[in-house]
Design a protein around this motif. Structure first.
Motif, PDB file in Angstrom:
ATOM      1  N   GLU A 139     -62.025   3.154 -77.088  1.00 58.62           N
ATOM      2  CA  GLU A 139     -61.593   2.707 -75.771  1.00 58.62           C
ATOM      3  C   GLU A 139     -60.141   2.244 -75.890  1.00 58.62           C
ATOM      4  N   MET A 140     -59.332   2.584 -74.903  1.00 56.16           N
ATOM      5  CA  MET A 140     -57.919   2.223 -74.917  1.00 56.16           C
ATOM      6  C   MET A 140     -57.615   1.270 -73.765  1.00 56.16           C
ATOM      7  N   GLU A 141     -57.080   0.103 -74.082  1.00 55.96           N
ATOM      8  CA  GLU A 141     -56.607  -0.819 -73.063  1.00 55.96           C
ATOM      9  C   GLU A 141     -55.090  -0.953 -73.190  1.00 55.96           C
ATOM     10  N   PHE A 142     -54.405  -0.979 -72.066  1.00 54.03           N
ATOM     11  CA  PHE A 142     -52.954  -1.120 -72.093  1.00 54.03           C
ATOM     12  C   PHE A 142     -52.485  -1.716 -70.768  1.00 54.03           C
ATOM     13  N   PHE A 143     -51.253  -2.209 -70.776  1.00 49.87           N
ATOM     14  CA  PHE A 143     -50.651  -2.800 -69.583  1.00 49.87           C
ATOM     15  C   PHE A 143     -49.553  -1.883 -69.048  1.00 49.87           C
ATOM     16  N   LEU A 144     -49.490  -1.748 -67.744  1.00 44.66           N
ATOM     17  CA  LEU A 144     -48.303  -1.256 -67.070  1.00 44.66           C
ATOM     18  C   LEU A 144     -47.490  -2.479 -66.675  1.00 44.66           C
ATOM     19  N   VAL A 145     -46.211  -2.506 -67.047  1.00 41.75           N
ATOM     20  CA  VAL A 145     -45.383  -3.690 -66.801  1.00 41.75           C
ATOM     21  C   VAL A 145     -44.048  -3.261 -66.209  1.00 41.75           C
ATOM     22  N   ALA A 146     -43.401  -4.199 -65.533  1.00 39.40           N
ATOM     23  CA  ALA A 146     -42.051  -3.947 -65.042  1.00 39.40           C
ATOM     24  C   ALA A 146     -41.125  -3.715 -66.225  1.00 39.40           C
ATOM     25  N   LYS A 147     -40.090  -2.914 -66.014  1.00 34.55           N
ATOM     26  CA  LYS A 147     -39.150  -2.642 -67.097  1.00 34.55           C
ATOM     27  C   LYS A 147     -38.593  -3.946 -67.648  1.00 34.55           C
ATOM     28  N   ASN A 148     -38.660  -4.078 -68.955  1.00 28.58           N
ATOM     29  CA  ASN A 148     -38.185  -5.286 -69.618  1.00 28.58           C
ATOM     30  C   ASN A 148     -37.060  -4.879 -70.566  1.00 28.58           C
ATOM     31  N   THR A 149     -35.822  -5.021 -70.085  1.00 26.42           N
ATOM     32  CA  THR A 149     -34.674  -4.585 -70.885  1.00 26.42           C
ATOM     33  C   THR A 149     -34.043  -5.717 -71.677  1.00 26.42           C
ATOM     34  N   ASP A 150     -34.483  -6.944 -71.407  1.00 24.29           N
ATOM     35  CA  ASP A 150     -33.986  -8.119 -72.133  1.00 24.29           C
ATOM     36  C   ASP A 150     -35.159  -8.774 -72.855  1.00 24.29           C
ATOM     37  N   PRO A 151     -35.256  -8.624 -74.177  1.00 20.96           N
ATOM     38  CA  PRO A 151     -36.393  -9.181 -74.913  1.00 20.96           C
ATOM     39  C   PRO A 151     -36.539 -10.690 -74.762  1.00 20.96           C
ATOM     40  N   ASN A 152     -35.474 -11.390 -74.337  1.00 21.10           N
ATOM     41  CA  ASN A 152     -35.572 -12.839 -74.158  1.00 21.10           C
ATOM     42  C   ASN A 152     -36.310 -13.227 -72.881  1.00 21.10           C
ATOM     43  N   GLN A 153     -36.544 -12.255 -72.005  1.00 20.85           N
ATOM     44  CA  GLN A 153     -37.224 -12.535 -70.754  1.00 20.85           C
ATOM     45  C   GLN A 153     -38.711 -12.201 -70.873  1.00 20.85           C
ATOM     46  N   PRO A 154     -39.582 -12.982 -70.210  1.00 15.83           N
ATOM     47  CA  PRO A 154     -41.019 -12.691 -70.266  1.00 15.83           C
ATOM     48  C   PRO A 154     -41.339 -11.346 -69.618  1.00 15.83           C
ATOM     49  N   VAL A 155     -42.425 -10.754 -70.062  1.00 20.14           N
ATOM     50  CA  VAL A 155     -42.912  -9.511 -69.472  1.00 20.14           C
ATOM     51  C   VAL A 155     -43.625  -9.838 -68.165  1.00 20.14           C
ATOM     52  N   GLU A 156     -43.401  -9.006 -67.133  1.00 17.75           N
ATOM     53  CA  GLU A 156     -44.025  -9.208 -65.829  1.00 17.75           C
ATOM     54  C   GLU A 156     -44.823  -7.978 -65.421  1.00 17.75           C
ATOM     55  N   PRO A 157     -45.845  -8.151 -64.585  1.00 16.64           N
ATOM     56  CA  PRO A 157     -46.580  -6.991 -64.058  1.00 16.64           C
ATOM     57  C   PRO A 157     -45.660  -6.138 -63.197  1.00 16.64           C
ATOM     58  N   PRO A 158     -46.012  -4.873 -62.984  1.00 18.29           N
ATOM     59  CA  PRO A 158     -45.164  -3.988 -62.188  1.00 18.29           C
ATOM     60  C   PRO A 158     -45.359  -4.207 -60.688  1.00 18.29           C
ATOM     61  N   ILE A 159     -44.421  -3.712 -59.924  1.00 15.89           N
ATOM     62  CA  ILE A 159     -44.563  -3.694 -58.473  1.00 15.89           C
ATOM     63  C   ILE A 159     -45.430  -2.495 -58.098  1.00 15.89           C
ATOM     64  N   GLY A 160     -46.491  -2.749 -57.335  1.00 16.24           N
ATOM     65  CA  GLY A 160     -47.376  -1.668 -56.923  1.00 16.24           C
ATOM     66  C   GLY A 160     -46.925  -1.021 -55.628  1.00 16.24           C
ATOM     67  N   ARG A 161     -47.731  -0.133 -55.088  1.00 11.66           N
ATOM     68  CA  ARG A 161     -47.338   0.608 -53.888  1.00 11.66           C
ATOM     69  C   ARG A 161     -47.279  -0.297 -52.656  1.00 11.66           C
ATOM     70  N   THR A 162     -47.938  -1.486 -52.716  1.00 14.08           N
ATOM     71  CA  THR A 162     -47.877  -2.413 -51.593  1.00 14.08           C
ATOM     72  C   THR A 162     -46.583  -3.215 -51.591  1.00 14.08           C
ATOM     73  N   GLY A 163     -45.788  -3.081 -52.667  1.00 15.61           N
ATOM     74  CA  GLY A 163     -44.574  -3.876 -52.787  1.00 15.61           C
ATOM     75  C   GLY A 163     -44.801  -5.213 -53.450  1.00 15.61           C
ATOM     76  N   ARG A 164     -46.032  -5.491 -53.850  1.00 16.24           N
ATOM     77  CA  ARG A 164     -46.354  -6.744 -54.531  1.00 16.24           C
ATOM     78  C   ARG A 164     -46.627  -6.451 -56.004  1.00 16.24           C
ATOM     79  N   ARG A 165     -46.491  -7.486 -56.826  1.00 11.60           N
ATOM     80  CA  ARG A 165     -46.805  -7.314 -58.244  1.00 11.60           C
ATOM     81  C   ARG A 165     -48.312  -7.151 -58.409  1.00 11.60           C
ATOM     82  N   ALA A 166     -48.689  -6.399 -59.429  1.00 15.75           N
ATOM     83  CA  ALA A 166     -50.106  -6.129 -59.675  1.00 15.75           C
ATOM     84  C   ALA A 166     -50.878  -7.432 -59.791  1.00 15.75           C
ATOM     85  N   ALA A 167     -52.068  -7.461 -59.203  1.00 12.08           N
ATOM     86  CA  ALA A 167     -52.876  -8.678 -59.174  1.00 12.08           C
ATOM     87  C   ALA A 167     -53.629  -8.857 -60.478  1.00 12.08           C
ATOM     88  N   GLN A 168     -53.788 -10.115 -60.893  1.00 11.20           N
ATOM     89  CA  GLN A 168     -54.530 -10.410 -62.102  1.00 11.20           C
ATOM     90  C   GLN A 168     -55.999 -10.663 -61.768  1.00 11.20           C
TER      91      GLN A 168
END
Length: 450
Positions: A139-168
């Motif tokens: 079984e494979m589990e993985f995250f889709l995340v917003a582009k993280n180009t600065d390693p010093n910044q926390p990883v965030e969920p991506p923006i979905g088609r509703t324009g909101r970040r993915a719900a947890q």
């Protein structure tokens, strides 16, 4: 081109009469990263031998080269032999490109013992010598995340088609999956072009976290597919301006990502599952396999949890096991027996994270079961209730996990002493590099307070 006759049907269907432009000759390194070279198809057709230096197995995840006292400093070439059964499309490229996984031999024609695919083949061969065929279903589990180009910044969920970040915490929600439906569509399309079969996709408990199940089958073939799937999924995400990550714990306060492995073993002569007796009851072999996992898994945690981040996943009551208990349909145990009929009786190893090298994690899990079958010991009593209350634990750091692997003589005999030596050398170097990094938490809480 003569080699075209050796290609699987899916690769031929992808070409569909088009001229083949490029062939990627690839192998998996210790981290599961694709290493190799690309060349024009005409050169691939004419070239009789393919080479890579043996030092590719001495490169750490941060790009440093690790010294191995037993390796010659001249970096001799290894011989790559194409396994045409693995030939598959690279459908995200602009031209017509195929990928081919290669076997790795030394110059005398022997399998290089530290190559991850060879380690898995070595363990599978031990089963075959006993008249058994190991079967796995990962079984494979993985995250889709917003582009993280600065390693010093926390990883965030991506923006979905509703324009909101993915719900947890929306596990199994179809609406949550639909938020990033276009990425899922590309994953399906890429997989179909590559001839890879997906058993199902669902929303997991984390924000933007997906679980993808693969059908059961041959361990080497399934590891090849997972190796391909990681690249495929990353490419699909990039098409939609986000990242796919297989880190064990990419987002604070979210669940981690696992690579659960379902195990069964069939008799080569009869094709019957040796975990079940003729009357459908659990066999002694089934209990012996579980005992092998209980008795030897701790020594392989450094393979199932290969990075410092991996151990952030092992958190009590956070959808990841922290024990080596076993139980029927109990997701608090590290070893779970799913509901099934006698022919599909299996044991699920829930300890590996998704950051593993699939060849090595499957090999290590099978090695534990093999030792159990050979030792014929009984497991501890089935754990009934909440296994998070169990005192039976696993190593809490990469350093302590490596100590256990280096002291596990039986496991080294199964996986290969040369492999264990090189693997622990590389992982020690990665751990030491991590210890030199000062984290934001340390600066926030220690800089002015201590």
């Amino acid at each position: 081109m003569e080699f075209l006759d050796k290609l699987p049907q899916a690769a031929l269907d992808f070409m569909d009469g088009r001229k083949l432009d490029e062939v990627e000759c690839i192998v998996a390194d210790l981290s599961g990263i694709a290493r190799g070279k690309a060349m024009p198809a005409m050169k691939f057709e004419k070239q009789k031998h393919f080479y890579l230096p043996n030092s590719i197995f001495l490169q750490s995840i941060n790009g440093d080269w690790v010294e191995d006292a037993d390796a010659p400093f001249t970096e001799p070439d290894m011989v790559l032999v194409p396994d045409f059964e693995t030939a598959t499309a690279a459908p995200w490229t602009a031209d017509c490109t195929l990928q081919v996984i290669h076997d790795v031999l030394d110059q005398s024609g022997q399998m290089v013992p530290v190559a991850p695919r060879n380690v898995l083949k070595r363990v599978v061969q031990l089963y075959h010598e006993q008249g058994w065929d190991p079967i796995v279903a990962p079984e494979m589990e993985f995250f889709l995340v917003a582009k993280n180009t600065d390693p010093n910044q926390p990883v965030e969920p991506p923006i979905g088609r509703t324009g909101r970040r993915a719900a947890q915490r929306q596990a199994y929600s179809m609406s949550a999956v639909d938020e990033y439906g276009p990425i899922i569509d590309d994953i399906y399309d890429f997989a179909e072009a590559q001839g890879l079969e997906i058993d199902g996709i669902l929303q997991e408990g984390g924000a933007g976290q997906i679980e993808m199940n693969l059908r059961h089958g041959d361990p080497v073939k399934l590891a090849d597919e997972m190796f391909y799937f990681k690249r495929l999924i990353r490419e699909a995400a990039l098409r939609h301006d986000c990242f796919a990550t297989f880190m064990a714990k990419p987002i604070q306060d979210e669940p981690g990502s696992a690579m659960h492995i379902h195990h069964s073993v069939v008799d080569i002569n009869t094709g019957e599952n040796i975990f079940s007796n003729p009357d459908g009851s659990e066999s002694e072999a089934f209990l012996h396999f579980i005992a092998g996992l209980q008795n030897h898994l701790a020594s392989t945690i450094a393979i199932h949890a290969p990075y410092v981040n991996s151990y952030r996943r092992y958190v009590r009551d956070f959808a990841a096991p922290i024990n080596l208990e076993w139980g029927r349909d109990n997701r608090t145990t590290g070893l779970r027996v799913p509901i099934s009929g006698p022919e599909a009786r299996r044991i699920e190893n829930r300890l590996p994270g998704m950051d593993v090298n699939p060849y090595l994690s499957i090999a290590a899990s099978l090695a534990c079961g093999y030792l159990g079958l050979m030792e014929r010991r009984e497991p501890r009593a089935e754990y009934v209730g909440d296994a998070y209350d169990s005192a039976e634990g696993i190593p809490e750091t990469l350093a302590s996990a490596l100590d256990l692997l280096e002291g596990a003589t039986q496991m080294q005999e199964v996986l290969g002493k040369d492999f264990v030596r090189v693997y622990t050398t590389v992982k020690r170097a990665e751990n030491e590099a991590y210890l030199q990094v000062i984290s934001p938490w340390e600066r926030e809480h220690l800089l002015l307070n201590v």
